[in-house]
Write an enzyme that holds these catalytic residues in place. Structure first.
Site, PDB file in Angstrom:
ATOM      1  CG  ASP A  90      -0.816   4.066  -5.916  1.00 32.85           C
ATOM      2  OD1 ASP A  90      -0.636   5.272  -6.143  1.00 32.85           O
ATOM      3  OD2 ASP A  90      -0.635   3.866  -4.683  1.00 32.85           O
ATOM      4  CG  MET A 142       0.074  10.746  -4.920  1.00 32.76           C
ATOM      5  SD  MET A 142      -1.517  10.585  -4.153  1.00 32.76           S
ATOM      6  CE  MET A 142      -1.461  11.783  -2.706  1.00 32.76           C
ATOM      7  N   GLY A 143       2.551   7.570  -6.929  1.00 31.67           N
ATOM      8  CA  GLY A 143       2.909   6.403  -7.458  1.00 31.67           C
ATOM      9  C   GLY A 143       4.046   6.132  -6.929  1.00 31.67           C
TER      10      GLY A 143
END
Length: 420
Positions: free
Chosen positions: A144, A190-191
């Site tokens: 991340d 993602m994130g």
């Protein structure tokens, strides 16, 4: 004075290069046998310590440990286990100290993100008050890229490379078929709160009009009408539209577009289904044919196309963690510092865990274009060095060779078991 042993554990979601950090820790410790006894690894992360399930890494050959450098995922197992505050669950922390004391462990290397930094800090503080000091060093890791005080986080560069390449390749596919087939392609990445991974998709573009045409960041409130209008204009102009969407895309009130209503082990809202949600929105309003994909585990497991810079930095923070411990440091994290000048240079410094734990680093607003749908030149200048270099593993019969450790367990010394 007898030598102290070391304990190493992997935490949270694994990456393509977290094992490179493990390699850095273990190889560096082996070079200092006069100061560090054995390196034990937690089976399945921190719960390995709580259950007294310790792996004796001295049973692994030098070649096997070196093989970690090119092997993805967590070689010793990881876990999503958030330790509560000392006030809420002092027993867990006392159990850690009890296990460390039983196995003469004086060094604690915890390889993870913000939650593990917090655990590392608390272990250091409690061990001191319990009369059995532990030198706790946090080894940074998270795809991340949201840890503070470090230029970037090991694990991110390889994911960024994977997403940028996948975006470009998928865009070429869609462009070649858009006249009679798919008009819109959505890649969900993602994130949760920070849009660094989505931003990496922007590196796929080389000139005006190149994909991705739209990037959705958690930092920019989602506006349905504005989004659909942008999709429509893009298809009209280019014949197709490629979107990279962060799973953490949210409305102005903070509600995630992909909110499932469930919570994970860390208390975070479980997300999923953003891409099909957006696709249906486009279909209903604009009628375009679409395809979507979710990068999911593929993005963080893609060691076959890892960034050499990322591999080098992942190893370096593991190496530096041991060197900091030997220098008497405690409750710190090896942080990456970017040098000045056009040529990318980096070095490692120590950052206090008190300033790292539970702090998220978001995308700066000047990294996002004014309309909120793409990255700026400043973001590109930051991101590009992190995906540089190819670190291909060896191949055998067309498949990458990844090491599998023996993971020999250490005999337990404590009578009482501990339920996690």
């Amino acid at each position: 004075m007898p030598k102290k042993n070391a304990f190493y554990a992997q935490s949270g979601g694994v990456t393509a290069v977290i094992n490179a950090s493990a390699c850095g820790v273990i190889e560096t410790a082996r070079k200092h046998k006069s100061d560090i006894g054995k390196v034990y690894a937690g089976r399945n992360g921190i719960i390995g310590a709580l259950r007294e399930e310790l792996i004796d890494t001295s049973k692994e050959s030098s070649a096997a440990i070196r093989g970690l450098l090119t092997t993805p995922s967590g070689a010793f197992g990881s876990c999503r286990h958030k330790m509560k505050s000392i006030e809420e669950n002092r027993a867990e922390y006392e159990r850690l100290i009890e296990v460390f004391k039983a196995h003469s462990i004086g060094y604690f290397f915890y390889n993870g993100g913000g939650d593990s930094a917090d655990t590392c800090l608390k272990v250091s503080q409690l061990s001191e008050s319990m009369g059995y000091p532990i030198q706790a060093i946090h080894v940074p890791k998270t795809i991340d890229n949201d840890l503070p005080l470090t230029d970037n986080c090991p694990g991110f560069g390889s994911v960024a490379k994977y997403i940028a390449i996948s975006t470009r390749e998928a865009a070429l596919d869609v462009a070649s078929m858009c006249e009679t087939s798919t008009k819109v392609f959505i890649l969900e990445v993602m994130g949760r709160h920070a849009g660094w991974i989505a931003a990496a998709g922007g590196l796929a573009a080389e000139q005006e009009g190149d994909a991705p045409h739209i990037i959705l960041f958690p930092e920019v409130a989602f506006n349905r009408e504005k989004f659909l209008a942008k999709v429509k204009r893009t298809v009209k102009k280019h014949g197709f539209c490629v979107i990279v969407a962060s799973e953490g895309a949210q409305y102005k009130d903070g509600t995630f577009l992909a909110e499932s209503g469930l919570k994970d082990a860390f208390g975070h809202s479980q997300l999923g289904g953003l891409a099909p949600n957006l696709a249906q929105m486009i279909k209903d309003e604009l009628g375009y044919k679409y395809h979507w994909a979710v990068a999911d585990y593929l993005q963080r497991a893609a060691r076959h196309i890892a960034s050499q810079t990322d591999v080098d930095q992942a190893y370096a923070v593991g190496e530096a963690a041991v060197e900091m411990a030997l220098a008497g440091k405690n409750a710190v994290m090896p942080a990456i510092v970017r040098g000045e000048g056009k040529r990318y240079r980096w070095s490692i410094v120590e950052a206090p865990l008190a300033d790292v734990a539970n702090v998220e680093k978001m995308m700066p607003r000047n990294y996002i274009t004014r309309d909120g749908f793409n990255i700026t030149d400043e973001a590109r200048a930051y991101l590009e060095p992190l995906i540089q270099g190819e670190a291909y593993p060896d191949y055998k019969r067309g498949m990458p060779k990844y090491v599998r450790l023996k993971n020999v367990m250490v005999p337990k010394k404590l009578r009482k078991s501990f339920k996690v």
